[in-house]
Structure formats: C-alpha cells, structure tokens
Design an enzyme around this catalytic site. Structure first.
Site, PDB file in Angstrom:
ATOM      1  N   GLU A  58       0.177  -1.274   0.480  1.00 50.19           N
ATOM      2  CA  GLU A  58       0.107  -0.098   0.559  1.00 50.19           C
ATOM      3  C   GLU A  58       1.002   1.675   0.050  1.00 50.19           C
ATOM      4  O   GLU A  58       0.306   2.223   0.704  1.00 50.19           O
ATOM      5  CB  GLU A  58      -0.218   0.062   1.102  1.00 50.19           C
ATOM      6  CG  GLU A  58      -2.020  -1.585   0.796  1.00 50.19           C
ATOM      7  CD  GLU A  58      -3.032  -0.978   2.159  1.00 50.19           C
ATOM      8  OE1 GLU A  58      -2.730  -0.727   3.378  1.00 50.19           O
ATOM      9  OE2 GLU A  58      -3.282  -1.897   2.453  1.00 50.19           O
ATOM     10  N   GLU A  68      -6.532 -10.588  -0.803  1.00 51.45           N
ATOM     11  CA  GLU A  68      -7.139  -9.849   0.465  1.00 51.45           C
ATOM     12  C   GLU A  68      -8.712 -10.257  -0.509  1.00 51.45           C
ATOM     13  O   GLU A  68      -9.434  -9.103   0.413  1.00 51.45           O
ATOM     14  CB  GLU A  68      -6.688  -9.005   1.213  1.00 51.45           C
ATOM     15  CG  GLU A  68      -5.311  -9.093   1.365  1.00 51.45           C
ATOM     16  CD  GLU A  68      -5.027  -7.651   2.448  1.00 51.45           C
ATOM     17  OE1 GLU A  68      -5.262  -6.862   2.683  1.00 51.45           O
ATOM     18  OE2 GLU A  68      -3.169  -8.016   2.286  1.00 51.45           O
TER      19      GLU A  68
HETATM   20  O1  9MR Z   1      -7.677  -8.059   8.731  1.00 49.88           O
HETATM   21  C1  9MR Z   1      -6.181  -6.990   9.290  1.00 49.88           C
HETATM   22  C2  9MR Z   1      -7.073  -6.384  10.351  1.00 49.88           C
HETATM   23  O2  9MR Z   1      -7.590  -7.963  11.702  1.00 49.88           O
HETATM   24  C3  9MR Z   1      -5.939  -5.093  11.870  1.00 49.88           C
HETATM   25  O3  9MR Z   1      -6.635  -4.796  12.672  1.00 49.88           O
HETATM   26  C4  9MR Z   1      -6.006  -4.386  10.021  1.00 49.88           C
HETATM   27  C5  9MR Z   1      -4.962  -2.800  10.317  1.00 49.88           C
HETATM   28  O4  9MR Z   1      -4.383  -2.314   9.651  1.00 49.88           O
HETATM   29  O5  9MR Z   1      -5.345  -5.332   9.190  1.00 49.88           O
HETATM   30  C6  9MR Z   1      -5.807  -6.343   8.679  1.00 49.88           C
HETATM   31  O6  9MR Z   1      -5.651  -6.677   7.597  1.00 49.88           O
HETATM   32  C7  9MR Z   1      -4.649  -5.307   6.453  1.00 49.88           C
HETATM   33  C8  9MR Z   1      -3.604  -5.990   5.716  1.00 49.88           C
HETATM   34  O7  9MR Z   1      -2.652  -6.354   6.343  1.00 49.88           O
HETATM   35  C9  9MR Z   1      -3.739  -4.780   4.549  1.00 49.88           C
HETATM   36  N1  9MR Z   1      -4.723  -4.747   3.902  1.00 49.88           N
HETATM   37  C10 9MR Z   1      -5.847  -4.409   4.000  1.00 49.88           C
HETATM   38  C11 9MR Z   1      -5.767  -5.188   5.488  1.00 49.88           C
HETATM   39  C12 9MR Z   1      -7.618  -4.774   6.077  1.00 49.88           C
HETATM   40  O8  9MR Z   1      -7.149  -3.604   6.957  1.00 49.88           O
END
Ligand code: 9MR
Length: 373
Positions: A159, A264
């Site tokens: 990102e 994802e």
């Molecule tokens: O699913 C993840 C969630 O449990 C966390 O709180 C969050 C923190 O930003 O990150 C989520 O996973 C992310 C992933 O690592 C990167 N792309 C976006 C995902 C959803 O936020």
C-alpha cells in the site's frame, strides 16, 4: 476464545451445499482448483493457537495457501528495536508446513502496523535516510532469513501508492522517497534468493493506481530487481469496483511482465458511507443501526446477489488462470472477517466463502461445478 454468533441462515442454497465442506473424498475448493491457482486464506492467531478450531478445520480442508493476517507485521515481529518476537509467526509457519500449504509472508514494509521507533528517533524527528536504510536492512534480513526456503513468497511492500497514482506520504516515503521500494526488494532478495517477491495494494481498479503500479513494476524490472507478482487486494463491495476495471488492471499488471495474485478477497454486503474506500484503514465511521441491516440473518435475495457477484469475480480469475497464480480470501468463515468491524465497528457482515457454521456458501459449489463442466 472467539464466541461465534449464531445467525439463522435463510439461504436454502447453502444447506444444499453443506456436503462440499471438505470431508474426505468430497470435492473441495482446493481440489477443484488444484491445476488452476492456489486458493488461500488469511489466518489469525486464534486459529494458530487452538482458540478457533472451526476455522482451523475449514482452512485445513479447503485451502492450499495461507498468509498471516497480523502476526508478521513489523509492530509484532520487532516491537522495539533489536528485540524480535517470532513465537506466533513460527507457529504459523509450522502449521502451514504440517498442512502442506503454500506460505506467503505479509508484510515486510507497510506504513500501518509499523512500530513508531522504526522511522522516528528519540527526539521525535524522522531518522536520517542512512538510519532508516540500516533499520530496513536489519528487519528484512532477520525476518526473511529466519523463514528462508519455508515462506515461499513475501509481500515486500504494501500500500505505497494512492488511488490517484500519487505516492502515499508515509514515513518511509518522507525519508527515502521512492527508493524505499527498490531497497526493500533488494534486501528481501539478498536474504532469500529463491523467495518470490510481491507488491501488494488495494483499490487497484482505479486508473491512476493501475498506471503507477505498472510504472513501479517496470522500474524494478529495468533495474534488474526481482518482482514476481502484483497482489491485487480484493476488498470489494456490491457496487465497487466495476469488474471491467478490475480486469483492465489484472491485464495491465500481467502485461508489465509479472503474475497477478488476488490477495485479500472479501465481498461486503453492507452499506457504507464511502463504498469505494478499498481498505483505507483511516476511513472509519460511527455505528448506526440503519447501517447494520442483516444482524439477524441475510435475506435470500441479498445472498443470491452476493453469490452472483462473487461468482462473476471467480469466473474472471478462471478466465485469466494463465496470469493468476493465487486467489486468497481475507479470512476463513464470516465471523473471522475484519469487515465486521470496518469501516463501521460491530456489524454483521457476510464477506467470505464459508458461513458462521463453517459451511461452504452456494458460490463454492458453483465454482466447483463450473470447473467440472
Ligand atoms: O485484517 C487485518 C486486521 O485484523 C487489522 O486490524 C488491520 C490493521 O490495519 O489490518 C488488517 O489487514 C489488512 C492487511 O494487512 C493489509 N491490507 C488491508 C487489510 C485490511 O485492513
């Protein structure tokens, strides 16, 4: 341990398909897709430590690839400088190996879930480019070499580019400019020359982001750096993105010379004040009852629309199976999904392929059937 919410299932198709859940001898998703692409899921710590045996079983029986939802992010792996915490990541990798999974590491460099110390000194100011380079080197080298030969691919940078194609003004960017990306790829490659390396981002259907990611891929390749694939996060909704725009990006990345992975995937049915926010964690809103319409169950008509849209996306992935190396869901069962709490906390969403009882949804049967045909 997670408490599973019981939600009456109104979808008759789900009941009909209860037989596709992965009991021995049955055709599961991973068996059906075996010669197409890996079908993956994100796993959380609860599933690794026996706190959620339902999702663990569903993951084991139905998926061929895994990625850690949180435990390999830098704030967890290196909470303070020089002190690493690998316990959960070790368990994750051991579980993946024991169950024959393709294991992806997520993620080496990300502005979010990075500890403050990484980019900021004790004076509160950004560290120098030299110090940040050294910190990236020690983090990436320690993490990638620990799992050398076991983790098969890494989300190296996550990102970094915004929807309009401009660069996110993260600390990494403020201190090192665009160079932090080639540096991260180079360091990851040095630590495990056999590991695949990926750039991963959300909202990839936006034209500006698409062109800038293509430029990034070309720049890395021109400089002789390894990049194997672009990860298109699939945090999608019922009205966003247009599938044609998603396809354009998939083709543009493949054309730039790399594989494409849908990294994802989750499809929300819930209304949102900002439906096309992708996974911009900062886009959050307060809870309102009216924005949580399916807390007591999903009406058949909505479930059917959800099935149709998810099936359309899988048809697209299968159409381009020569370009797509993996499709990964961001969670196993609906209860697991971060979508229940983003962009609005405390809602009930139905974003994944398996319901709250671990049963495959109608779309799973449709995907399996379409491959058989
Ligand atoms: O699913 C993840 C969630 O449990 C966390 O709180 C969050 C923190 O930003 O990150 C989520 O996973 C992310 C992933 O690592 C990167 N792309 C976006 C995902 C959803 O936020």
């Amino acid at each position: 341990m997670k408490t599973r919410k019981f939600i009456p299932c109104l979808c008759a198709a789900t009941l009909l398909l209860a037989g596709c859940g992965g009991r021995s001898g049955e055709v599961t998703l991973k068996k059906a897709l075996k010669d197409k692409f890996y079908i993956g899921t994100a796993l959380s710590v609860a599933q690794l430590t026996g706190g959620d045996t339902l999702s663990e079983r569903v993951a084991r029986e139905n998926f061929s690839a895994i990625v850690p939802e949180n435990c390999m992010k830098s704030m967890f792996l290196q909470p303070s400088e020089g002190s690493f915490f690998f316990d959960e990541a070790d368990k994750f990798v051991a579980w993946g190996e024991a169950n024959g999974m393709w294991i992806t590491g997520h993620c080496l460099v990300w502005h979010s879930q990075a500890p403050d110390w990484f980019c900021v000194g004790s004076d509160g100011q950004n560290v120098s480019p030299e110090i940040l380079t050294q910190r990236l080197r020690s983090h990436i080298t320690a993490v990638v070499s620990r799992y050398k030969g076991r983790i098969k691919g890494w989300d190296v940078v996550n990102e970094a580019i915004l929807d309009d194609g401009s660069w996110r003004k993260s600390k990494f960017y403020e201190i090192l400019g665009e160079e932090f990306i080639p540096l991260a790829f180079q360091l990851a490659h040095e630590a495990d020359p056999d590991a695949e390396l990926y750039y991963n981002d959300y909202s990839m259907a936006f034209e500006g982001k698409r062109s800038e990611v293509v430029r990034l891929v070309k720049t890395l390749r021109e400089r002789g750096l390894r990049i194997d694939a672009v990860g298109m996060q699939g945090h999608i909704g019922m009205s966003y993105p247009a599938i044609e725009e998603f396809e354009k990006s998939l083709l543009a990345f493949a054309e730039a010379g790399v594989k494409v992975m849908i990294t994802e995937l989750d499809l929300t049915v819930l209304p949102s004040p900002q439906p096309n926010a992708g996974a911009a964690v900062e886009a959050t809103f307060e809870y309102q009852q009216a924005l949580n319409p399916y807390a007591a169950g999903l009406p058949d008509s909505v479930a059917a629309a959800w099935t149709g849209r998810m099936a359309d996306f899988f048809r697209l992935f299968l159409k381009h199976q020569d370009k797509v190396s993996r499709v990964t869901l961001w969670g196993v069962c609906d209860d697991d999904s971060w979508r229940n709490d983003w962009p609005i906390p405390g809602r009930v969403d139905y974003a994944l392929l398996f319901d709250r009882q671990g049963k495959p949804k109608a779309v799973v049967g449709e995907i399996i059937q379409s491959i058989k045909n």
